[in-house]
Design an enzyme around this catalytic site. Sequence first.
Site, PDB file in Angstrom:
ATOM      1  N   ASP A  55      43.113  31.726  44.752  1.00  0.00           N
ATOM      2  CA  ASP A  55      42.516  33.033  44.466  1.00  0.00           C
ATOM      3  C   ASP A  55      42.524  33.261  42.958  1.00  0.00           C
ATOM      4  O   ASP A  55      43.547  33.021  42.293  1.00  0.00           O
ATOM      5  CB  ASP A  55      43.303  34.146  45.150  1.00  0.00           C
ATOM      6  CG  ASP A  55      43.110  34.154  46.660  1.00  0.00           C
ATOM      7  OD1 ASP A  55      42.382  33.291  47.178  1.00  0.00           O
ATOM      8  OD2 ASP A  55      43.701  35.033  47.320  1.00  0.00           O
ATOM      9  N   HIS A 106      35.863  37.071  46.758  1.00  0.00           N
ATOM     10  CA  HIS A 106      37.169  37.734  46.767  1.00  0.00           C
ATOM     11  C   HIS A 106      37.025  39.200  46.343  1.00  0.00           C
ATOM     12  O   HIS A 106      37.981  39.793  45.840  1.00  0.00           O
ATOM     13  CB  HIS A 106      38.138  36.998  45.844  1.00  0.00           C
ATOM     14  CG  HIS A 106      39.588  37.299  46.090  1.00  0.00           C
ATOM     15  ND1 HIS A 106      40.124  37.517  47.353  1.00  0.00           N
ATOM     16  CD2 HIS A 106      40.632  37.436  45.224  1.00  0.00           C
ATOM     17  CE1 HIS A 106      41.411  37.748  47.249  1.00  0.00           C
ATOM     18  NE2 HIS A 106      41.755  37.724  45.971  1.00  0.00           N
ATOM     19  N   HIS A 110      38.404  43.920  43.349  1.00  0.00           N
ATOM     20  CA  HIS A 110      39.732  43.656  43.922  1.00  0.00           C
ATOM     21  C   HIS A 110      40.424  44.923  44.452  1.00  0.00           C
ATOM     22  O   HIS A 110      41.616  45.148  44.215  1.00  0.00           O
ATOM     23  CB  HIS A 110      40.638  42.979  42.885  1.00  0.00           C
ATOM     24  CG  HIS A 110      41.701  42.117  43.510  1.00  0.00           C
ATOM     25  ND1 HIS A 110      42.971  42.587  43.788  1.00  0.00           N
ATOM     26  CD2 HIS A 110      41.686  40.821  43.909  1.00  0.00           C
ATOM     27  CE1 HIS A 110      43.695  41.623  44.324  1.00  0.00           C
ATOM     28  NE2 HIS A 110      42.946  40.535  44.411  1.00  0.00           N
ATOM     29  N   HIS A 201      47.347  30.576  43.699  1.00  0.00           N
ATOM     30  CA  HIS A 201      46.593  31.382  42.740  1.00  0.00           C
ATOM     31  C   HIS A 201      46.333  30.544  41.495  1.00  0.00           C
ATOM     32  O   HIS A 201      47.195  29.765  41.077  1.00  0.00           O
ATOM     33  CB  HIS A 201      47.357  32.662  42.385  1.00  0.00           C
ATOM     34  CG  HIS A 201      47.464  33.610  43.538  1.00  0.00           C
ATOM     35  ND1 HIS A 201      48.396  33.434  44.542  1.00  0.00           N
ATOM     36  CD2 HIS A 201      46.752  34.718  43.863  1.00  0.00           C
ATOM     37  CE1 HIS A 201      48.250  34.407  45.445  1.00  0.00           C
ATOM     38  NE2 HIS A 201      47.269  35.193  45.048  1.00  0.00           N
TER      39      HIS A 201
END
Length: 251
Positions: A55, A106, A110, A201
């Site tokens: 991510d 994604h 956010h 990540h």
Amino acid sequence: MVIRVRLAEIMGVALLACFLVSLAGGARSVTVTTKRRLPIYGVKTEEKVVAFSFDAAWGADKTEQILATLREHGVRTTFFLVTFWVRKYPEMTKRIADEGHEIGLHSSTHPDMKHLPPDRIREELRENIRAIKEITGKDPKLFRPPFGSYSDRLIQIAEDEMGLLTIQWSLDSLDWKKVTRQDIVSRILNSIEPGDIVLFHNNGEYTADALGEILTEVKARGYRVVPISEILYSPPYYIDHQGKQVKIEPQ
């Protein structure tokens, strides 16, 4: 205790009351009755195959090393990118795609999308698609909600309206916490199983340093590491109570 999936979210969520498979006359339809809609956390398989994912929402200074390690091991993975990250690092975004890695959504800003109204959900997804396609020329097919937070409404819009598959993870590296390189290595190697989707990540403090050892050992155990789309089943399938995608074999 290693918590492999968010069972608190899943238990009672996907009780499969019934699933009807019709193969008569060549039809391949599946009806699954559930209390709630589930994203895909992993895949039920005996084959030694796993999917690694990264991510990306903040920072990119560790990404160069991650890409170099993946290239060294001949491995392709999946990167889930936030729009503001894509806008800030367009060259890195293009490079990720050019090196053969899959790119998924994604969100745009956010947020916790579980609580957003429908129009805002659509805006977050559409802007994310637009930003990624402008730089890579590719249409993303996978979506990972920020924080792993989801709702029936979110999955319905993502999947039914936009044709996206909603993806979570079955094994969290915890690289977003204050952990050491060895913590990350041990957590993955002590827990990994066939069909896992592993969460990393791109800018975790020790992710890049841990990745090479993880890949070396996982491959030594006979695993293949692939992008998420290559581990998923095509229909017909159902998602069990653990969030695992289960293939329905023809009768």
